[in-house]
Design a protein around this motif. Structure first.
Motif, PDB file in Angstrom:
ATOM      1  N   GLY A 560      37.682  37.136  50.412  1.00  0.00           N
ATOM      2  CA  GLY A 560      37.521  36.868  48.986  1.00  0.00           C
ATOM      3  C   GLY A 560      37.868  35.446  48.631  1.00  0.00           C
ATOM      4  N   GLY A 561      37.727  35.137  47.355  1.00  0.00           N
ATOM      5  CA  GLY A 561      38.038  33.806  46.849  1.00  0.00           C
ATOM      6  C   GLY A 561      38.493  33.887  45.401  1.00  0.00           C
ATOM      7  N   HIS A 562      38.747  32.750  44.810  1.00  0.00           N
ATOM      8  CA  HIS A 562      39.279  32.716  43.449  1.00  0.00           C
ATOM      9  C   HIS A 562      38.464  33.542  42.466  1.00  0.00           C
ATOM     10  CE1 HIS A 562      41.709  28.721  43.975  1.00  0.00           C
ATOM     11  NE2 HIS A 562      42.381  29.782  44.367  1.00  0.00           N
ATOM     12  N   ILE A 563      37.128  33.375  42.509  1.00  0.00           N
ATOM     13  CA  ILE A 563      36.330  34.034  41.482  1.00  0.00           C
ATOM     14  C   ILE A 563      36.145  35.526  41.746  1.00  0.00           C
ATOM     15  CG2 ILE A 563      35.159  31.938  40.764  1.00  0.00           C
ATOM     16  CD1 ILE A 563      32.763  32.728  42.417  1.00  0.00           C
ATOM     17  N   SER A 564      36.737  36.031  42.825  1.00  0.00           N
ATOM     18  CA  SER A 564      36.723  37.481  43.055  1.00  0.00           C
ATOM     19  C   SER A 564      38.043  38.136  42.642  1.00  0.00           C
ATOM     20  CB  SER A 564      36.422  37.788  44.523  1.00  0.00           C
ATOM     21  OG  SER A 564      37.394  37.228  45.379  1.00  0.00           O
ATOM     22  N   ILE A 565      39.019  37.356  42.166  1.00  0.00           N
ATOM     23  CA  ILE A 565      40.334  37.915  41.821  1.00  0.00           C
ATOM     24  C   ILE A 565      40.253  38.814  40.597  1.00  0.00           C
ATOM     25  CG2 ILE A 565      42.631  37.345  40.942  1.00  0.00           C
ATOM     26  CD1 ILE A 565      42.685  34.971  42.835  1.00  0.00           C
ATOM     27  N   PHE A 566      39.702  38.317  39.505  1.00  0.00           N
ATOM     28  CA  PHE A 566      39.657  39.137  38.295  1.00  0.00           C
ATOM     29  C   PHE A 566      38.722  40.339  38.450  1.00  0.00           C
ATOM     30  CE2 PHE A 566      41.319  35.298  35.908  1.00  0.00           C
ATOM     31  CZ  PHE A 566      42.583  35.846  35.724  1.00  0.00           C
ATOM     32  N   PRO A 567      37.555  40.204  39.115  1.00  0.00           N
ATOM     33  CA  PRO A 567      36.777  41.416  39.405  1.00  0.00           C
ATOM     34  C   PRO A 567      37.571  42.449  40.210  1.00  0.00           C
ATOM     35  CG  PRO A 567      35.380  39.500  39.668  1.00  0.00           C
ATOM     36  CD  PRO A 567      36.776  38.987  39.428  1.00  0.00           C
ATOM     37  N   THR A 568      38.412  41.988  41.116  1.00  0.00           N
ATOM     38  CA  THR A 568      39.258  42.913  41.879  1.00  0.00           C
ATOM     39  C   THR A 568      40.201  43.666  40.951  1.00  0.00           C
ATOM     40  OG1 THR A 568      39.174  41.484  43.835  1.00  0.00           O
ATOM     41  CG2 THR A 568      40.980  43.071  43.720  1.00  0.00           C
ATOM     42  N   ILE A 569      40.776  42.957  39.979  1.00  0.00           N
ATOM     43  CA  ILE A 569      41.699  43.599  39.033  1.00  0.00           C
ATOM     44  C   ILE A 569      40.949  44.600  38.154  1.00  0.00           C
ATOM     45  CG2 ILE A 569      43.269  43.182  37.102  1.00  0.00           C
ATOM     46  CD1 ILE A 569      43.988  40.510  38.407  1.00  0.00           C
ATOM     47  N   PHE A 570      39.730  44.252  37.715  1.00  0.00           N
ATOM     48  CA  PHE A 570      38.935  45.208  36.941  1.00  0.00           C
ATOM     49  C   PHE A 570      38.709  46.483  37.750  1.00  0.00           C
ATOM     50  CE2 PHE A 570      36.824  41.277  34.928  1.00  0.00           C
ATOM     51  CZ  PHE A 570      37.790  41.210  33.935  1.00  0.00           C
ATOM     52  N   GLU A 571      38.341  46.334  39.004  1.00  0.00           N
ATOM     53  CA  GLU A 571      38.080  47.488  39.854  1.00  0.00           C
ATOM     54  C   GLU A 571      39.352  48.296  40.118  1.00  0.00           C
ATOM     55  OE1 GLU A 571      36.383  45.572  43.212  1.00  0.00           O
ATOM     56  OE2 GLU A 571      34.550  45.002  42.175  1.00  0.00           O
ATOM     57  N   LEU A 572      40.489  47.631  40.004  1.00  0.00           N
ATOM     58  CA  LEU A 572      41.779  48.270  40.283  1.00  0.00           C
ATOM     59  C   LEU A 572      42.282  49.100  39.102  1.00  0.00           C
ATOM     60  CD1 LEU A 572      43.993  48.257  42.559  1.00  0.00           C
ATOM     61  CD2 LEU A 572      45.076  46.389  41.276  1.00  0.00           C
ATOM     62  N   ILE A 573      42.052  48.623  37.868  1.00  0.00           N
ATOM     63  CA  ILE A 573      42.714  49.232  36.706  1.00  0.00           C
ATOM     64  C   ILE A 573      41.756  49.850  35.697  1.00  0.00           C
ATOM     65  CG2 ILE A 573      44.619  47.583  36.921  1.00  0.00           C
ATOM     66  CD1 ILE A 573      43.515  46.205  34.370  1.00  0.00           C
ATOM     67  N   ALA A 574      40.464  49.508  35.725  1.00  0.00           N
ATOM     68  CA  ALA A 574      39.542  49.951  34.680  1.00  0.00           C
ATOM     69  C   ALA A 574      39.072  51.380  34.925  1.00  0.00           C
ATOM     70  CB  ALA A 574      38.340  49.017  34.611  1.00  0.00           C
ATOM     71  N   PRO A 575      38.753  52.099  33.854  1.00  0.00           N
ATOM     72  CA  PRO A 575      38.242  53.464  34.006  1.00  0.00           C
ATOM     73  C   PRO A 575      36.848  53.459  34.620  1.00  0.00           C
ATOM     74  CG  PRO A 575      38.075  52.764  31.718  1.00  0.00           C
ATOM     75  CD  PRO A 575      38.855  51.697  32.434  1.00  0.00           C
ATOM     76  N   LYS A 576      36.398  54.626  35.019  1.00  0.00           N
ATOM     77  CA  LYS A 576      35.081  54.762  35.652  1.00  0.00           C
ATOM     78  C   LYS A 576      33.971  54.272  34.717  1.00  0.00           C
ATOM     79  CE  LYS A 576      32.396  58.102  38.360  1.00  0.00           C
ATOM     80  NZ  LYS A 576      31.083  57.750  37.835  1.00  0.00           N
ATOM     81  N   ASP A 577      33.031  53.537  35.302  1.00  0.00           N
ATOM     82  CA  ASP A 577      31.849  53.024  34.611  1.00  0.00           C
ATOM     83  C   ASP A 577      32.165  51.942  33.579  1.00  0.00           C
ATOM     84  OD1 ASP A 577      30.131  54.629  36.076  1.00  0.00           O
ATOM     85  OD2 ASP A 577      30.278  56.289  34.650  1.00  0.00           O
ATOM     86  N   PHE A 578      33.336  51.337  33.676  1.00  0.00           N
ATOM     87  CA  PHE A 578      33.599  50.163  32.844  1.00  0.00           C
ATOM     88  C   PHE A 578      32.692  49.033  33.337  1.00  0.00           C
ATOM     89  CE2 PHE A 578      35.841  46.089  32.260  1.00  0.00           C
ATOM     90  CZ  PHE A 578      36.011  46.105  30.880  1.00  0.00           C
ATOM     91  N   VAL A 579      32.002  48.368  32.404  1.00  0.00           N
ATOM     92  CA  VAL A 579      31.014  47.351  32.761  1.00  0.00           C
ATOM     93  C   VAL A 579      31.591  45.949  32.539  1.00  0.00           C
ATOM     94  CG1 VAL A 579      28.734  46.394  32.245  1.00  0.00           C
ATOM     95  CG2 VAL A 579      29.085  48.870  32.207  1.00  0.00           C
ATOM     96  N   TYR A 580      31.484  45.129  33.551  1.00  0.00           N
ATOM     97  CA  TYR A 580      31.823  43.713  33.429  1.00  0.00           C
ATOM     98  C   TYR A 580      30.765  42.915  34.169  1.00  0.00           C
ATOM     99  CZ  TYR A 580      33.532  43.900  38.262  1.00  0.00           C
ATOM    100  OH  TYR A 580      33.625  44.038  39.620  1.00  0.00           O
ATOM    101  N   ARG A 581      30.754  41.614  33.969  1.00  0.00           N
ATOM    102  CA  ARG A 581      29.761  40.759  34.627  1.00  0.00           C
ATOM    103  C   ARG A 581      30.467  39.743  35.515  1.00  0.00           C
ATOM    104  NH1 ARG A 581      27.534  41.033  29.240  1.00  0.00           N
ATOM    105  NH2 ARG A 581      25.675  42.357  29.235  1.00  0.00           N
TER     106      ARG A 581
END
Length: 665
Positions: A560-581
């Protein structure tokens, strides 16, 4: 006849000036190679040194010719005072002597002969840069040495220029005089052409900075460029940077690139937005109240590796990694080689593509679809930036607020004392943030430290660091250029590590549901000796610790890299089918590639994007790999790098509408 005599005399004296400058550049090149020979690879030999000196000599024909051109036009042709010729030579000698002395600390820090880092410095706090030059890079002794070298040059050049020249022949009649002058003009023209193309009469046979790398040793290839040619390279890169040029971008096939990076296939959409959409699969841990992402200044990974354990500068973060509620990946890459590039990547979710995001008008008029703050707001969080420096530095505060951050705190905002020209001590930053937590709603904190940065002025003994022991241990390692200076730098790394570790332990005790991510803004600046591997020179750690985190929450050493950190956190804490870009997935859906401007990393290897250079990672058993597998990883990496960069280029320059550029369909 008077003009002919002056012209003939002037040509000879200009040629002497040309030879003097050329010889000066070659002497400086040779001295630099001799003094810094420890930076050559073990495979370098005298033949390669000779090739570097010869190619450098040819390249420096251009530089010496450019200097001499001023004298030729103003003195030989126009007829101004001959003293101007000496003045041109003196000024050039002064500039090249100063640059020669500056090249040593610059190369030690960046492993480059005046590269793209110069541009970053020009856009940085120039006052702080000067303080750093004075305190860390020996300005007060290097500049006098440069002046001594200049005085020597003046003494030699002034005597060389006044030596008697050959007299012009006595010619009778207009035809003979015109023929003689025409011959001189043709000779000068041919010489100018030969110089212009770097020792050839054709572009194809000549030498320029882009084709001068004739050895297989990076140090020698950099030495081939004299300082003027290196700065010319920087100027060219600046122009390309303004135009957004970087390898891999395919402006004619944005849709194909979007298909490559998309989590959904066969969309055939007219906008990038559907290609960027990602859906989470469900929370993997209980939603924390506080989330902390720590960008440690120059938090390179190599001091954490086993071979450097006796230095004891990364014991804090290694103690965190040993905890059961911690995940650590070594296969991690920063967004770039500079702090501001790391920050812009984290704030906007965009990779470095040679466009300074923090200076684009678009950045302040709209929120990029990949900017993470908007999605944290949807999850019920505020998003704050805590910085050990000043809010105005490099537009970072203004950019962060424009991209959806709720607050930005620089050290003046929390009344911390200034430690050095860049800001306050890390402990003041962490203490201020910790005091702030009691009154906060759920908040994501992006934290950027400052202390591990020149000028290095901490009292390391007071901070508990044994400099002498570190020097002793460094001397046991191969290829250490300056153990004393490196020990001082590592002492500041030790301090950063100590402060961040204490903060994480203290906050975890008081707010046990907190989530922490630790990484570095970049690695380049401090290397383990003169011959670091690509991995050592570039990689930063990824450490994730908190309630619910386990050592196997992700596969070992996920890429991974810097710009994959926040997507990782979304995948870690967000409910199912939460949409981000996001342009890249998080680590739970890693595509196996991370990269910055020059380098990529995969599960097994690190390599150069614009060359075939590749190396197996030190923690990978090379017996498990073969060249076919490495080549496949390399080709896949370059494909993904190109796709990500192409999509980022579209977002930055055209927006999400795919109809604004040819798609190649």
């Amino acid at each position: 006849m008077k003009f002919i005599k002056r012209f003939f005399d002037g040509i000879q004296r200009d040629f002497r000036l040309f030879l003097f400058i050329l010889l000066l550049l070659e002497i400086y090149r040779g001295l630099f190679i001799l003094i810094m020979s420890g930076y050559m690879s073990a495979d370098a030999n005298s033949g390669q040194v000779a090739a570097a000196m010869w190619t450098g000599l040819r390249l420096s024909l251009k530089t010496a010719g450019a200097v001499t051109l001023f004298s030729f036009i103003l003195v030989t042709i126009v007829g101004l005072t001959p003293k101007l010729r000496l003045a041109v030579g003196v000024f050039a000698s002064f500039i090249f002597s100063v640059l020669f002395m500056a090249r040593f600390p610059y190369y030690r820090e960046f492993h480059s002969t005046f590269g793209i880092e110069v541009l970053q410095g020009l856009n940085d706090d120039l006052g702080s840069i000067f303080v750093m030059i004075v305190q860390e890079y020996g300005f007060f002794w290097r500049f006098p040495v440069a002046m001594i070298l200049t005085v020597i040059c003046i003494a030699l050049l002034s005597r060389f220029l006044i030596l008697k020249t050959f007299a012009a022949p006595e010619l009778d009649g207009f035809t003979r005089k015109a023929g003689f002058v025409s011959g001189l003009v043709l000779l000068v023209g041919a010489f100018g052409l030969f110089v212009r193309f770097g020792g050839s009469f054709t572009y194809g046979g000549g030498v320029n900075w882009e084709n001068a790398a004739v050895t297989n040793d990076e140090f020698l290839n950099e030495c081939i460029l004299d300082d003027a040619q290196a700065l010319y390279r920087t100027r060219t890169l600046a122009k390309r940077m303004t135009e957004g040029e970087i390898s891999g971008i395919d402006k004619e096939n944005v849709r194909a690139a979007a298909e490559t990076i998309s989590a959904q296939k066969n969309l055939n959409a007219e906008s990038l937005l559907p290609y960027l959409e990602r859906k989470t699969k469900g929370a993997k841990i209980q939603k924390p109240k506080h989330i902390f992402v720590i960008l440690g200044e120059t938090w390179m990974q190599w001091p954490m590796l086993g071979k450097y354990a006796e230095l004891h500068v990364a014991d804090g973060i290694k103690s965190l990694i040993a905890e059961q509620n911690c995940y650590y990946s070594r296969n991690f890459m920063p967004n770039g080689d500079f702090t501001s590039v790391a920050i812009t990547g984290m704030v906007t979710g965009l990779p470095d593509i040679n466009i300074r995001v923090n200076y684009q008008p678009k950045t302040y008029s709209e929120v990029y679809p990949t900017s993470p703050a908007q999605y944290f707001h949807e999850l019920g969080y505020k998003v704050d930036f805590w910085y050990g420096g000043t809010p105005g530095w490099d537009n970072i505060s203004k950019m962060s607020i424009a991209q959806g951050f709720d607050n930005f705190y620089g050290f003046p905002d929390y009344n911390a004392p200034k430690q050095n020209t860049w800001g306050t001590k890390d402990e003041n930053l962490f203490n201020a943030l910790e005091k702030h937590l009691a009154d906060e709603p759920p908040t994501v904190h992006l934290i950027m430290t400052t202390t591990n940065h020149p000028p290095y002025n901490l009292n390391l003994e007071e901070e508990g660091f044994d400099v002498n022991n570190c020097i002793s241990e460094l001397k046991k390692l191969p290829n250490i250029d300056d153990p004393g200076s490196l020990a001082t730098e590592l002492g500041h790394y030790f301090y950063m590590d100590k402060c961040a570790t204490k903060f994480i332990r203290d906050v975890s005790k008081n707010y046990p549901d907190s989530l922490f991510v630790v990484t570095g803004d970049h690695a380049v600046r401090t290397d383990p000796g003169t011959r670091p591997t690509i991995f050592e020179h570039q990689s930063v750690p990824f450490v994730m610790i908190g309630a619910g985190i386990t050592k196997n929450i992700l596969p070992a050493d996920t890429v991974g890299g810097h710009i994959s950190i926040f997507p990782t956190i979304f995948e870690l804490i967000a409910p199912k089918d939460f949409v981000y870009r996001s342009i890249v997935p998080g680590l739970f859906e890693s595509n196996g590639v991370a990269f910055n401007r020059d380098v990529f990393i995969t599960q097994n290897a690190a390599g150069k994007i614009d060359s075939e250079a590749v190396e197996i990672l030190p923690h990978v058993a090379s017996a498990e790999l073969n060249r076919v597998n490495l080549t496949a990883e390399q080709e896949n990496a370059k494909k993904i790098v190109g796709a990500v960069r192409t999509v980022a280029w579209q977002l930055l320059t055209k927006g999400a509408d795919l109809n604004k550029v040819p798609t190649g369909d």
